[in-house]
Every structure is written in C-alpha cells, then in structure tokens.
Design a protein around this motif. Structure first.
Motif, short mmCIF file in Angstrom:
data_model
loop_
_atom_site.label_atom_id
_atom_site.label_comp_id
_atom_site.label_asym_id
_atom_site.label_seq_id
_atom_site.Cartn_x
_atom_site.Cartn_y
_atom_site.Cartn_z
N ARG A 52 -2.51 14.76 1.28
CA ARG A 52 -3.00 13.59 0.23
C ARG A 52 -3.55 12.54 0.92
NH1 ARG A 52 -3.49 16.71 -4.14
NH2 ARG A 52 -1.72 17.01 -5.51
N LEU A 53 -3.50 12.24 2.26
CA LEU A 53 -4.02 11.21 2.94
C LEU A 53 -5.60 10.98 2.63
CD1 LEU A 53 -2.64 8.84 4.57
CD2 LEU A 53 -3.48 10.02 6.64
N PRO A 54 -6.32 12.22 2.75
CA PRO A 54 -7.76 11.81 2.41
C PRO A 54 -8.04 11.15 1.15
CG PRO A 54 -7.48 14.05 3.46
CD PRO A 54 -5.85 13.38 3.09
N TYR A 55 -6.97 11.16 0.27
CA TYR A 55 -7.13 10.54 -1.32
C TYR A 55 -7.30 8.95 -0.66
CZ TYR A 55 -5.69 8.26 -5.36
OH TYR A 55 -5.48 7.15 -6.40
N ILE A 56 -6.35 8.66 -0.09
CA ILE A 56 -6.17 7.26 0.45
C ILE A 56 -7.60 6.95 1.14
CG2 ILE A 56 -4.80 5.57 1.55
CD1 ILE A 56 -2.30 7.26 1.01
N ALA A 57 -7.92 7.67 2.19
CA ALA A 57 -8.97 7.16 3.01
C ALA A 57 -10.20 6.94 2.02
CB ALA A 57 -9.22 8.27 4.11
N ALA A 58 -10.27 7.92 0.94
CA ALA A 58 -11.55 7.81 -0.07
C ALA A 58 -11.40 6.61 -0.82
CB ALA A 58 -11.45 9.16 -0.66
N LEU A 59 -10.42 5.78 -1.01
CA LEU A 59 -10.46 4.76 -1.82
C LEU A 59 -10.92 3.91 -0.86
CD1 LEU A 59 -6.38 4.14 -2.78
CD2 LEU A 59 -8.28 5.02 -4.21
N GLY A 60 -11.18 3.77 0.26
CA GLY A 60 -11.86 2.84 1.05
C GLY A 60 -11.16 1.51 1.41
N VAL A 61 -9.72 1.90 1.57
CA VAL A 61 -8.84 0.85 2.26
C VAL A 61 -8.85 0.93 3.68
CG1 VAL A 61 -7.24 0.69 0.04
CG2 VAL A 61 -6.71 2.30 1.93
N ASP A 62 -8.45 -0.32 4.23
CA ASP A 62 -8.13 -0.19 5.62
C ASP A 62 -7.05 0.45 6.61
OD1 ASP A 62 -10.51 -2.40 6.52
OD2 ASP A 62 -9.44 -2.88 4.57
N GLY A 63 -5.83 0.50 5.70
CA GLY A 63 -4.75 0.93 6.03
C GLY A 63 -3.71 1.30 4.99
N ILE A 64 -2.55 1.94 5.73
CA ILE A 64 -1.35 1.91 4.68
C ILE A 64 -0.19 1.16 5.24
CG2 ILE A 64 -2.19 4.31 3.90
CD1 ILE A 64 -0.26 5.54 5.48
N TRP A 65 0.91 0.74 4.51
CA TRP A 65 2.09 0.52 4.60
C TRP A 65 3.07 1.29 4.00
CZ3 TRP A 65 4.14 -3.65 1.00
CH2 TRP A 65 5.55 -3.65 1.13
N MET A 66 3.86 2.13 4.92
CA MET A 66 4.88 2.95 4.37
C MET A 66 6.19 2.26 4.38
SD MET A 66 3.98 6.02 6.96
CE MET A 66 5.05 7.14 6.24
N THR A 67 6.92 2.45 3.12
CA THR A 67 8.09 1.83 2.87
C THR A 67 9.26 2.89 3.82
OG1 THR A 67 8.62 2.80 1.01
CG2 THR A 67 7.86 0.70 1.15
#
Ligand code: GLC
Length: 553
Positions: A52-67
C-alpha cells in the motif's frame, strides 16, 4: 524523472538546502498494526505497508514515520521493545523492512522510525539479566532498581505514579526475603525505565541509532524524549499524585537538564550522515520548555503539543500559536504542527463529532498544512476518520486497564474498501474458504462509508482535499510564495475569524464562529469547503489566502 515530484522539490527548487530537507516537510504517521494486513492474520504488517505504500506516495507527503515494529511482547502495542534492532515476526522480517526502505526511497519518501529510549520491555535480555542478578550488581544499574525504605515491605522507594495509573514501582522478586529491590516503570510494569545516568545506556543507544542510520533510515521520532533522566536520588514528587497530564505533573521525572546532552550527542551522530538524519521528539512540555530541545545542536523538531490539544476555540488557537512562535524565537526551529496521533482522540470527534466535527477537522487540516514549519498527519486523518467507541470487551490499551483512558479508538484499522469483505480491504490475504482473521480491533459498522476507494473517486472528499492541499503546498514552496523560514503571527478578527499571517503575502484563515465572516482582501487559493460567496468564509471553513498578484492556476 522521479515518479514522486516532491523529491525534485526537496532536492532542487525549494529554499531548504538538502541537509535541511525536513524544514517544511509533511510526514505521514503510519501505525503499522492498523494500516494494511498483508498476511490476513488481522494485524497490519510490513507486507501490507509495502503493497500500500504507493497510496502514501500519491498523497504527496515527504515521508512516513512508523510506530514500533521491533520485537516486543506487544503489551503497549510495540512501545515495549525487547530487541531494538530487529523486526517482530508479527510484522514480518528484516528483509521486508529493507525492501520497504528501498521502495520508500524509490517513491521519493523519507522513512522515520520510532525509538523508545526511556524504557524497554521487561522481556529485554538486559532486563532479564538484571532480574537474575543480585541487588547492587552492574546488571541492575542499567535500570532503576532501588530498595524500599522498609526493606521487604509493601512500601516503594518513592511516591511516583505511573502514567498508565498505579504506582511506578514493582518489586523485582515479590516472594524473596533477601532481594527487596523495586524497579521503576513510568509506564506499565512491563516497561522498565533505563538508567541514563549509567554511561553504558548511552553507548547502547548509540549503537541502536547507528544500526538504523547505516541502513539508510532518514530519521527517528523519539518516544517520551523529555523523560530519560530522573531527578538525582529519585526524591518524592511534591506535585499532586494525580498524573493529570502525563509526566508533566511530576517534575522529578521529566525535563531534567542532563537530557539535553543526549540530544547533542545524537545530533552529532545524525549529522555525521548524508543527508543529515532527522530527530523529532515527543516532548510533551509547555512551548518554552519544549523549544529548548530544538536548539541548533539538539533535535530539529519537537511536536507542538500545546497545539495538538486545542479544542475549537479561535482565541485559544491564536494564544497558543503566538506562544509557540515566541518560544521558538531564541532557538530558531519552527513549531512542528500536528493535530492527531495514535495517542489522542481523532480531531473529527474532538472538534464536535458528526457533520460538525467532520467539517471542522477538514478546516483544521487545511489550516495545519498552511502553517509555517513542518507538519505531521496521522493515518486516517486524510479520510476524516472519527474516533471509534471500541466495545469494552475488545479494548486492549494498557492505559485503559490501569488508568481508565482508552486510546484504541484512534487505532482502528483503515477502511480501504466500502465492501466489508476482508475487513474492508484492510486484510490483503484471505478467501471464501480461508477468510482473513478478525482484525485486532473490531471495525465498527458504517466504517465503509469512509473507505479510501470511495474517497478516491469523489472530488469533494477529505482525501481529495488533502491531496490538493499538499500539491498546492509543494507548488507554493517551489515558487517561493511559502518560505521555509516563514514565521506565524496569529490574531482573532470579528466573528471569531482566526488568522495566521505567515508572510506579508500569505495568510491562513479559519472561521471558528457561528456566522459567515468576511475575509481580509486577497485571492483564496484553497478552502476546506467551497466558498458560498466570494470573499466570505462560512462557519467551520478554512482558507489559504494570497495577497500577491498575477496568480495563474
Ligand atoms: C508514547 C507513545 C505511547 C506509549 C508511550 C509509552 O507516549 O506515543 O503510545 O504508550 O509513549 O511508550
């Protein structure tokens, strides 16, 4: 050409140099348990996140923080770590983590991990060795093992309370007549606190940081960053025993001066990598104290907790906004904006619930993304998810068990599909013959109405709004209309119209009253809801307004 245009902007046209990629970054917080379940066992995992990572990339954010996804008994959903440099089989394997990191970078996303340096799990091998060792041993000195005042009685070493409720001390060997030590845990008994006055602890964490930074991890979110050092001698707290606001109520367990040396050391380590690694702290203190953690040689960011906790109140927003700005002045770092995370009630519910709360959370999201400085979004915030009232028998939060506050309602799995099959698409594996397991927290009825697939095909959805706001933010940064060193000046105009002036050319406006309000002059570049009338903002709407000329959309 990078498939994710933000990477070009970070590396090229935006004002921030590459080693300050974080200065106006938007980071999406992933709570892996509830994001996507790749193997159909009802718990989100790395396989699901990879898919599902492409979904996050498509939001247009710069990165992710994973708990946390490191090995853990999962007493506190991973915030009880038993191996800081591994992957819990519940979430997958280190090979999958490496694949995830590679994919994130290919998609132009930075990847931040959570590090939990205040405490570990009682299953951590070093704590187990400490338990097996004798009072006064070097093994015990890695933690806070202390005798009670009256030897083997039921009186703990001091009056500190645990943030999760109950006392902060547990007997090491409750049945022993000779071992009368207690150990300190600011959270649950399964989370013993490290003794940061022992230099071996600092060395141990240097290795943990290097392990992940060497892999290419872009930064760390530091859990309860202000609590590592306790007042020397562990004296009783003079403060109220009600831990009304987490650690803040006990001055002996947080914000000790020695903690700053840790972040100076970590910053040196972070800056020894290219690009520099990011340190963002969970420093839940008032703005003036929190700002001291972002001095130029400490962390780059600390979450603006004073902002996270606000209700729908223009005067309070303006006061807190100005307080955060005033606090940052001597230190330089802009506030790091967030409205949601895995520990607090979802904004749609906090701001009133139902239709009202949902409009307000959209408006707050528009405001958040227009403010000067970096911002964090929590998974599901882009969908406008409300807090879920998780049935009593299904609650698993240790804070609920011990303290009566339940954080599970903000942690319910994401709805990917309207159709309830496969837990609304949360589980990616499962069939009619071998169905996916029930999710770790039950999904409430009606959850499908918020589904990602529905919002993806609706131009007016919260998801569409988030994507437009992020796209416009990148564009304005690239054009220099938004700057990485902008500062906010907040005020309230008639009718409870909240204004944050970001620069002479750009302001954010939020209508927090009950009547429509006229906006100060300018061009509305974005609004949370369509404007009913030109130049007017109806209640619970927010806008980005530009005063310059010649805008071409
Ligand atoms: C932080 C985490 C929270 C956790 C606590 C103890 O506040 O965000 O989820 O329970 O630390 O580690």
């Amino acid at each position: 050409m990078n498939p994710h245009p933000q990477a070009d902007i970070v590396a090229g046209t935006a004002a921030a140099p590459t080693d300050e990629w974080w200065a106006s970054a938007v980071i999406y917080q992933v709570y892996p348990r509830s994001f996507a379940d790749g193997n159909g066992d009802g718990v989100g995992d790395l396989a699901g996140l990879i898919t599902r990572l492409p979904y996050i990339a498509a939001l247009g954010v710069d990165g992710i923080w994973m708990t946390p996804f490191q090995p853990s008994p999962q007493l506190d959903q991973g915030y009880d770590v038993s191996d800081y440099c591994g992957v819990d089989p519940l979430f997958g394997t280190m090979e999958q983590f490496d694949e995830l990191l590679g994919l994130a970078h290919t998609l132009g996303l930075r990847l931040l991990l959570d590090v939990v340096p205040n405490h570990c799990s009682s299953e951590h091998p070093l704590f187990q060795s400490a338990l097996a060792a004798t009072p006064g041993s070097p093994e015990r000195d890695l933690f806070h093992f202390v005798q009670g005042p009256a030897g083997g009685s039921d009186v703990p070493p001091n009056n500190w309370q645990s943030v999760f409720g109950g006392r902060a001390w547990t007997r090491a060997a409750p049945d022993s007549q000779t071992d009368t030590d207690w150990y300190l845990h600011l959270f649950s008994p399964g989370q013993p606190d490290w003794n940061w006055r022992n230099p071996a602890v600092g060395d141990y964490f240097d290795d943990v940081l290097r392990f992940w930074f060497d892999k290419g991890v872009d930064g760390l979110r530091i859990d309860v960053a202000h609590a590592l050092f306790k007042a020397d001698g562990l004296p009783d707290t003079p403060a109220t025993l009600e831990m009304v606001d987490g650690l803040r109520a006990n001055p002996q367990v947080s914000d000790q001066e020695e903690v700053h040396d840790v972040y100076r050391r970590w910053r040196t380590l972070a800056n020894s990598y290219q690009p520099h690694r990011l340190l963002v702290g969970e420093v839940n203190l008032e703005p003036a104290r929190a700002a001291r953690y972002t001095r130029p040689d400490e962390m780059q960011q600390t979450f603006a907790f004073a902002f996270v906790k606000l209700g729908w109140d223009a005067a309070a927003w303006a006061a807190v906004g100005n307080e955060l700005e005033a606090a940052r002045e001597p230190q330089g770092a802009a506030p790091t904006w967030a409205l949601e995370n895995h520990d607090i009630v979802r904004s749609a519910t906090r701001f009133g619930g139902g239709e009202l709360g949902s409009s307000r959370s959209r408006a707050a999201l528009v405001a958040l993304l227009g403010l000067p400085g970096p911002a964090y979004l929590y998974q599901g915030q882009e969908l406008g998810l409300p807090e879920v009232d998780v049935p009593l028998e299904a609650r698993v939060d240790p804070m609920w068990d011990r303290g009566g506050v339940c954080r599970d309602g903000a942690r319910v799995p994401l709805p990917w599909t309207a159709d309830p099959a496969l837990n609304h698409g949360f589980s990616l594996a499962g069939s009619a013959t071998v169905p996916a397991a029930e999710p770790w927290l039950p999904i409430p009825s009606g959850w499908g109405a918020h589904a990602i697939e529905l919002q993806q095909s609706d131009d007016e959805s919260s998801l569409a709004l988030t994507i437009s706001a992020l796209e416009l933010r990148r564009k304005l940064l690239a054009m220099g209309i938004l700057g990485t060193d902008d500062a906010g000046s907040w005020r309230v105009e008639a009718g409870n119209l909240l204004i944050c002036e970001r620069s002479t050319d750009f302001f954010v406006a939020v209508a927090m009253g009950t009547e429509a309000v006229r906006l100060p002059p300018g061009t509305v570049l974005l609004s949370a809801l369509p404007l009913a009338e030109d130049g007017w903002l109806q209640p619970n709407n927010a806008a980005w307004v530009w005063r310059g000329e010649g805008w071409v959309n």
